[in-house]
Design a protein around this motif. Structure first.
Motif, PDB file in Angstrom:
ATOM      1  N   LEU A 133       1.454   7.434  -6.263  1.00 24.53           N
ATOM      2  CA  LEU A 133       0.375   8.411  -6.687  1.00 24.53           C
ATOM      3  C   LEU A 133       0.508   9.777  -6.029  1.00 24.53           C
ATOM      4  O   LEU A 133       0.430  10.938  -6.445  1.00 24.53           O
ATOM      5  CB  LEU A 133      -0.729   7.863  -5.838  1.00 24.53           C
ATOM      6  N   VAL A 134       1.275   9.989  -4.758  1.00 22.10           N
ATOM      7  CA  VAL A 134       1.805  11.154  -4.060  1.00 22.10           C
ATOM      8  C   VAL A 134       3.052  11.596  -4.540  1.00 22.10           C
ATOM      9  O   VAL A 134       3.243  12.787  -4.558  1.00 22.10           O
ATOM     10  CB  VAL A 134       1.478  11.016  -2.719  1.00 22.10           C
ATOM     11  N   LEU A 135       4.264  10.878  -4.372  1.00 22.41           N
ATOM     12  CA  LEU A 135       5.574  11.400  -4.613  1.00 22.41           C
ATOM     13  C   LEU A 135       5.919  11.126  -5.977  1.00 22.41           C
ATOM     14  O   LEU A 135       7.108  11.522  -6.236  1.00 22.41           O
ATOM     15  CB  LEU A 135       6.259  10.471  -3.358  1.00 22.41           C
ATOM     16  N   GLY A 136       5.390  10.530  -6.781  1.00 18.47           N
ATOM     17  CA  GLY A 136       5.675  10.479  -8.071  1.00 18.47           C
ATOM     18  C   GLY A 136       6.748   9.302  -8.298  1.00 18.47           C
ATOM     19  O   GLY A 136       7.479   9.259  -9.489  1.00 18.47           O
ATOM     20  N   GLU A 137       6.742   8.371  -7.161  1.00 19.49           N
ATOM     21  CA  GLU A 137       7.778   7.344  -7.526  1.00 19.49           C
ATOM     22  C   GLU A 137       7.410   6.334  -8.624  1.00 19.49           C
ATOM     23  O   GLU A 137       5.872   6.336  -8.884  1.00 19.49           O
ATOM     24  CB  GLU A 137       8.101   6.607  -6.252  1.00 19.49           C
ATOM     25  N   ARG A 138       8.080   5.397  -9.164  1.00 19.34           N
ATOM     26  CA  ARG A 138       7.806   4.440  -9.983  1.00 19.34           C
ATOM     27  C   ARG A 138       8.126   3.171  -9.814  1.00 19.34           C
ATOM     28  O   ARG A 138       9.121   2.888  -9.258  1.00 19.34           O
ATOM     29  CB  ARG A 138       8.387   5.016 -11.415  1.00 19.34           C
ATOM     30  N   PHE A 139       7.216   2.258 -10.290  1.00 21.38           N
ATOM     31  CA  PHE A 139       7.336   0.868 -10.020  1.00 21.38           C
ATOM     32  C   PHE A 139       8.328   0.194 -10.759  1.00 21.38           C
ATOM     33  O   PHE A 139       8.412   0.523 -11.944  1.00 21.38           O
ATOM     34  CB  PHE A 139       5.828   0.250 -10.132  1.00 21.38           C
ATOM     35  N   THR A 140       8.940  -0.872 -10.166  1.00 19.02           N
ATOM     36  CA  THR A 140       9.902  -1.777 -11.203  1.00 19.02           C
ATOM     37  C   THR A 140       8.673  -2.795 -11.411  1.00 19.02           C
ATOM     38  O   THR A 140       7.629  -2.922 -10.988  1.00 19.02           O
ATOM     39  CB  THR A 140      10.854  -2.423 -10.336  1.00 19.02           C
ATOM     40  N   PHE A 195       0.629  -1.221   0.112  1.00 15.01           N
ATOM     41  CA  PHE A 195      -0.091  -0.171  -0.074  1.00 15.01           C
ATOM     42  C   PHE A 195       0.787   1.156  -0.061  1.00 15.01           C
ATOM     43  O   PHE A 195       0.427   2.305  -0.509  1.00 15.01           O
ATOM     44  CB  PHE A 195      -0.726   0.072   1.084  1.00 15.01           C
ATOM     45  N   ALA A 196       1.861   1.220   1.004  1.00  9.85           N
ATOM     46  CA  ALA A 196       2.935   2.316   0.826  1.00  9.85           C
ATOM     47  C   ALA A 196       3.588   2.742  -0.572  1.00  9.85           C
ATOM     48  O   ALA A 196       3.900   3.759  -1.002  1.00  9.85           O
ATOM     49  CB  ALA A 196       4.007   2.148   2.010  1.00  9.85           C
ATOM     50  N   PHE A 202      -0.359   6.277   5.432  1.00  7.64           N
ATOM     51  CA  PHE A 202      -0.387   7.611   5.337  1.00  7.64           C
ATOM     52  C   PHE A 202       0.528   8.159   6.356  1.00  7.64           C
ATOM     53  O   PHE A 202       1.188   9.162   6.320  1.00  7.64           O
ATOM     54  CB  PHE A 202      -1.696   8.235   5.444  1.00  7.64           C
ATOM     55  N   TYR A 203       0.204   7.543   7.313  1.00 10.37           N
ATOM     56  CA  TYR A 203       1.244   7.825   8.883  1.00 10.37           C
ATOM     57  C   TYR A 203       2.796   7.904   8.268  1.00 10.37           C
ATOM     58  O   TYR A 203       3.375   8.932   8.584  1.00 10.37           O
ATOM     59  CB  TYR A 203       0.972   6.896  10.028  1.00 10.37           C
ATOM     60  N   GLY A 204       3.001   6.843   7.503  1.00 14.21           N
ATOM     61  CA  GLY A 204       4.484   6.619   7.319  1.00 14.21           C
ATOM     62  C   GLY A 204       4.964   7.887   6.549  1.00 14.21           C
ATOM     63  O   GLY A 204       6.024   8.343   6.174  1.00 14.21           O
TER      64      GLY A 204
END
Length: 316
Positions: free
Chosen positions: A128-135, A121-122, A172-174
């Motif tokens: 979605l929020v930080l613009g990170e991309r999946f491998t 989930f993180a 969300f806390y993390g």
């Protein structure tokens, strides 16, 4: 003169201490379900209020005994920090409340499922929020976890809302804590400090008879018998102690190792729910957990691979 081998030996010793600290942390977290189940005679919000209050006391003693009052005052003097702490305190309070409610009402399996799917989930939240991309492997892992939740929803006739809410609030806390430049002990002290007025108001209302709890009961349980009162007070140490061990471990072992050992927590929750509490484990649960465990294996192997790449690129 200190030989290179001596230095290496020291590093190994520190790493071993870090792993042991993380194992102890995850074990306490995983077995804490037994503790909160033993408090089933106390309404969940009252347990939450005491956990908040005594955690604030515990962390306050630790923070000020370490001479970190300056950090506390600086954080309280920053509107930005206060806003972020207010948001993170609401997330952690919701997460604790959901966990306590799940354990006390016979849904500890959902709690364990929530903490299993939290890392995935993180990752999705980072996208979605930080613009990170999946491998590619992370995408497959998230897909498998999603399929597991969909199958469980179909099999049980309703989504596992408690598990989803636990994973979401913790994710969300993390996310908030990732953007908050404060140490874990100071930040959790401030979070519980901000929540303490709400906890005190609730406890005052219960003990004064001004209102009933959500189950219609009048009067607080604290003070009615020694064991229950002592357990409510000790919930602050049970919350604070593992976090200090976690901070100790985080400074001594790689993040990937930290994450892998942390899966001991939901695993113990799962075993306690089935073997100790006797919660009903259906075929749909079996398929879902198999998919989640496969997803976590893929996710963890990818995390380790990325860490090795970073180390190799850094050079000697």
């Amino acid at each position: 003169m200190v030989r290179a081998s001596d230095k290496g030996s020291g590093c190994v010793t520190e790493a071993r201490k870090g792993v042991l600290a993380m194992v102890a942390t995850a074990t306490i977290w995983g077995l804490s379900t037994i503790y909160y189940k033993a408090l089933s005679n106390v309404p969940p919000i009252e347990v939450l209020s005491h956990r908040t209050l005594w955690s604030a006391v515990f962390f306050g003693i630790v923070v000020f005994s370490q001479g970190r009052g300056t950090e506390v005052r600086a954080a309280l003097g920053s509107r930005r920090y206060l806003a972020m702490l207010a948001a993170s305190s609401l997330m952690v309070a919701a997460n604790w409340a959901l966990f306590i409610q799940a354990v006390q009402t016979g849904h500890a399996l959902q709690s364990s499922l929530g903490y299993y799917i939290f890392p995935l989930f993180a990752v999705a939240l980072g996208y979605l929020v930080l613009g990170e991309r999946f491998t590619r492997l992370q995408s497959v892992a998230i897909g498998l976890a999603s399929a597991g939740v969909v199958l469980l929803t179909y099999g049980l006739g309703a989504p596992p809302w408690t598990a989803i809410a636990i994973a979401a609030t913790f994710a969300f806390y993390g996310l908030i804590k990732n953007r908050l430049p404060l140490g874990p002990v100071v930040s959790v002290f401030l979070e519980t400090l901000l929540l303490t007025p709400l906890a005190l108001i609730w406890l005052w209302g219960m003990h004064s008879g001004s209102w009933t709890d959500l189950g219609g009961r009048i009067g607080g349980m604290f003070g009615k018998d020694f064991l229950t009162s002592a357990m409510l007070v000790f919930s602050g140490i049970l919350t604070g102690g593992p976090l200090i061990l976690f901070s100790y471990a985080a400074r001594r072992i790689p993040y990937a190792t930290l994450g892998l050992v942390q899966y001991l927590n939901p695993t113990l929750q799962f075993l306690v729910a089935v073997a100790v509490f006797g919660e009903h484990f259906t075929l749909w649960h079996g398929v879902t957990f198999a998919l989640i465990w496969t997803a976590l294996a893929l996710y963890s192997s990818e995390t380790l691979r990325q860490q090795r790449m970073v180390v190799s690129q850094a050079g000697p």
